[in-house]
Write a protein that holds these residues in place. Structure first.
Motif, PDB file in Angstrom:
ATOM      1  N   ASN A   8       0.878  -1.164   0.000  1.00 12.93           N
ATOM      2  CA  ASN A   8       0.000   0.000   0.000  1.00 12.93           C
ATOM      3  C   ASN A   8       0.920   1.220   0.000  1.00 12.93           C
ATOM      4  O   ASN A   8       2.146   1.063  -0.026  1.00 12.93           O
ATOM      5  CB  ASN A   8      -0.973  -0.020   1.189  1.00 12.93           C
ATOM      6  CG  ASN A   8      -0.249  -0.078   2.520  1.00 12.93           C
ATOM      7  OD1 ASN A   8       0.807   0.519   2.700  1.00 12.93           O
ATOM      8  ND2 ASN A   8      -0.826  -0.807   3.470  1.00 12.93           N
ATOM      9  N   GLN A  24      -4.439   5.211  -7.072  1.00 13.60           N
ATOM     10  CA  GLN A  24      -5.570   5.482  -6.181  1.00 13.60           C
ATOM     11  C   GLN A  24      -6.481   6.545  -6.795  1.00 13.60           C
ATOM     12  O   GLN A  24      -7.706   6.378  -6.809  1.00 13.60           O
ATOM     13  CB  GLN A  24      -5.061   5.931  -4.808  1.00 13.60           C
ATOM     14  CG  GLN A  24      -6.132   6.305  -3.805  1.00 13.60           C
ATOM     15  CD  GLN A  24      -6.869   5.106  -3.270  1.00 13.60           C
ATOM     16  OE1 GLN A  24      -6.249   4.117  -2.907  1.00 13.60           O
ATOM     17  NE2 GLN A  24      -8.176   5.186  -3.206  1.00 13.60           N
ATOM     18  N   TYR A  27      -8.188   5.037 -10.176  1.00 14.58           N
ATOM     19  CA  TYR A  27      -9.117   3.906 -10.066  1.00 14.58           C
ATOM     20  C   TYR A  27      -9.977   3.920  -8.809  1.00 14.58           C
ATOM     21  O   TYR A  27     -10.828   3.045  -8.645  1.00 14.58           O
ATOM     22  CB  TYR A  27      -8.328   2.584 -10.129  1.00 14.58           C
ATOM     23  CG  TYR A  27      -7.460   2.483 -11.353  1.00 14.58           C
ATOM     24  CD1 TYR A  27      -8.016   2.337 -12.622  1.00 14.58           C
ATOM     25  CD2 TYR A  27      -6.077   2.569 -11.255  1.00 14.58           C
ATOM     26  CE1 TYR A  27      -7.222   2.265 -13.754  1.00 14.58           C
ATOM     27  CE2 TYR A  27      -5.266   2.498 -12.385  1.00 14.58           C
ATOM     28  CZ  TYR A  27      -5.842   2.342 -13.621  1.00 14.58           C
ATOM     29  OH  TYR A  27      -5.056   2.278 -14.739  1.00 14.58           O
ATOM     30  N   GLY A  28      -9.730   4.858  -7.925  1.00 17.11           N
ATOM     31  CA  GLY A  28     -10.488   4.888  -6.673  1.00 17.11           C
ATOM     32  C   GLY A  28     -10.040   3.812  -5.698  1.00 17.11           C
ATOM     33  O   GLY A  28     -10.649   3.604  -4.658  1.00 17.11           O
ATOM     34  N   MET A  29      -8.975   3.129  -6.046  1.00 18.54           N
ATOM     35  CA  MET A  29      -8.390   2.074  -5.214  1.00 18.54           C
ATOM     36  C   MET A  29      -6.994   1.805  -5.776  1.00 18.54           C
ATOM     37  O   MET A  29      -6.635   2.320  -6.833  1.00 18.54           O
ATOM     38  CB  MET A  29      -9.208   0.789  -5.303  1.00 18.54           C
ATOM     39  CG  MET A  29      -9.245   0.193  -6.697  1.00 18.54           C
ATOM     40  SD  MET A  29      -9.884  -1.470  -6.709  1.00 18.54           S
ATOM     41  CE  MET A  29      -9.304  -2.057  -8.285  1.00 18.54           C
ATOM     42  N   ILE A  30      -6.234   1.001  -5.069  1.00 19.62           N
ATOM     43  CA  ILE A  30      -4.957   0.547  -5.601  1.00 19.62           C
ATOM     44  C   ILE A  30      -5.154  -0.891  -6.046  1.00 19.62           C
ATOM     45  O   ILE A  30      -5.345  -1.790  -5.216  1.00 19.62           O
ATOM     46  CB  ILE A  30      -3.832   0.641  -4.549  1.00 19.62           C
ATOM     47  CG1 ILE A  30      -3.613   2.103  -4.153  1.00 19.62           C
ATOM     48  CG2 ILE A  30      -2.537   0.014  -5.092  1.00 19.62           C
ATOM     49  CD1 ILE A  30      -2.659   2.305  -2.997  1.00 19.62           C
ATOM     50  N   ASP A 172      -9.134  -8.406  -7.463  1.00 18.13           N
ATOM     51  CA  ASP A 172      -9.712  -7.291  -6.719  1.00 18.13           C
ATOM     52  C   ASP A 172     -11.212  -7.506  -6.541  1.00 18.13           C
ATOM     53  O   ASP A 172     -11.889  -8.057  -7.425  1.00 18.13           O
ATOM     54  CB  ASP A 172      -9.459  -5.976  -7.462  1.00 18.13           C
ATOM     55  CG  ASP A 172      -7.975  -5.670  -7.592  1.00 18.13           C
ATOM     56  OD1 ASP A 172      -7.252  -5.770  -6.592  1.00 18.13           O
ATOM     57  OD2 ASP A 172      -7.547  -5.316  -8.716  1.00 18.13           O
ATOM     58  N   SER A 174     -13.769  -5.672  -6.835  1.00 14.81           N
ATOM     59  CA  SER A 174     -14.652  -5.147  -7.871  1.00 14.81           C
ATOM     60  C   SER A 174     -14.706  -6.022  -9.124  1.00 14.81           C
ATOM     61  O   SER A 174     -15.612  -5.872  -9.935  1.00 14.81           O
ATOM     62  CB  SER A 174     -14.240  -3.718  -8.246  1.00 14.81           C
ATOM     63  OG  SER A 174     -12.885  -3.677  -8.630  1.00 14.81           O
TER      64      SER A 174
END
Length: 187
Positions: A8, A24, A27-30, A172, A174
């Motif tokens: 992270n 981040q 994509y709104g995330m890693i 992931d 998603s």
């Protein structure tokens, strides 16, 4: 079991921190893949740059999907096939294209099928193609630039597919609904 650390922003080497912050934001995330690649900042940087270059190539969303997924499926990447299924949905690529690619069946669109065939030929033959292969590809409406752009996409996918094989990167959350294995391919 994951075999390489998934970083992270806090645990990543200094050279990867900004790159993960970029992921981040984008994509709104890693993505798990990016977390793994962060263990070596230059490979994460290379992957992100290759992605950017390939997306900016002459290929449209359907064609990008054909190249990515053809390579992902041929390399049996448990992580990238579901991820690119989700990405194709976000890009509004017809689900029939994604399903055909996931199941290794010919595409109904002859131009996209020519792209799939050339991509697969390049991957399977490690870049050795015949004049007949090129002639068929050109007859479908592609040119020399697209042959080279397939190699660009392949460069990106070698980094991700091989890394995911070694790391056994978890899919992931998603993209879990798009899970895929080579054993489940419908013939």
């Amino acid at each position: 079991m994951t075999t390489l650390k998934i970083h992270n922003i806090e645990s990543a080497p200094e050279g990867s921190k900004q790159l993960l912050e970029n992921s981040q934001k984008a994509y709104g995330m890693i993505p798990g893949l990016h977390g793994v690649l962060a263990g070596a900042p230059k490979i994460l940087e290379a992957y992100q740059k290759l992605h950017e270059l390939f997306v900016d190539s002459s290929f449209n969303e359907e064609e990008l999907t054909v190249v990515w997924q053809t390579i992902n499926v041929e390399h049996a990447c448990h992580y990238c096939v579901p991820a690119h299924t989700g990405i194709a949905k976000m890009m509004k690529v017809d689900d029939a294209i994604s399903e055909a690619l996931r199941n290794e069946t010919p595409l109904e669109n002859s131009k996209l099928e020519a792209l799939r065939t050339m991509t697969l030929t390049i991957v399977k033959n490690r870049g050795s193609v015949t004049q007949e292969d090129l002639t068929a590809f050109y007859a479908a409406g592609y040119g020399e630039a697209q042959v080279l752009e397939i190699i660009l996409g392949l460069s990106q996918k070698v980094i991700s597919n091989y890394t995911n094989h070694i790391a056994n990167t978890p899919v992931d959350a998603s993209f879990k609904k798009f899970e895929w294995t080579k054993e489940n391919v419908v013939s």
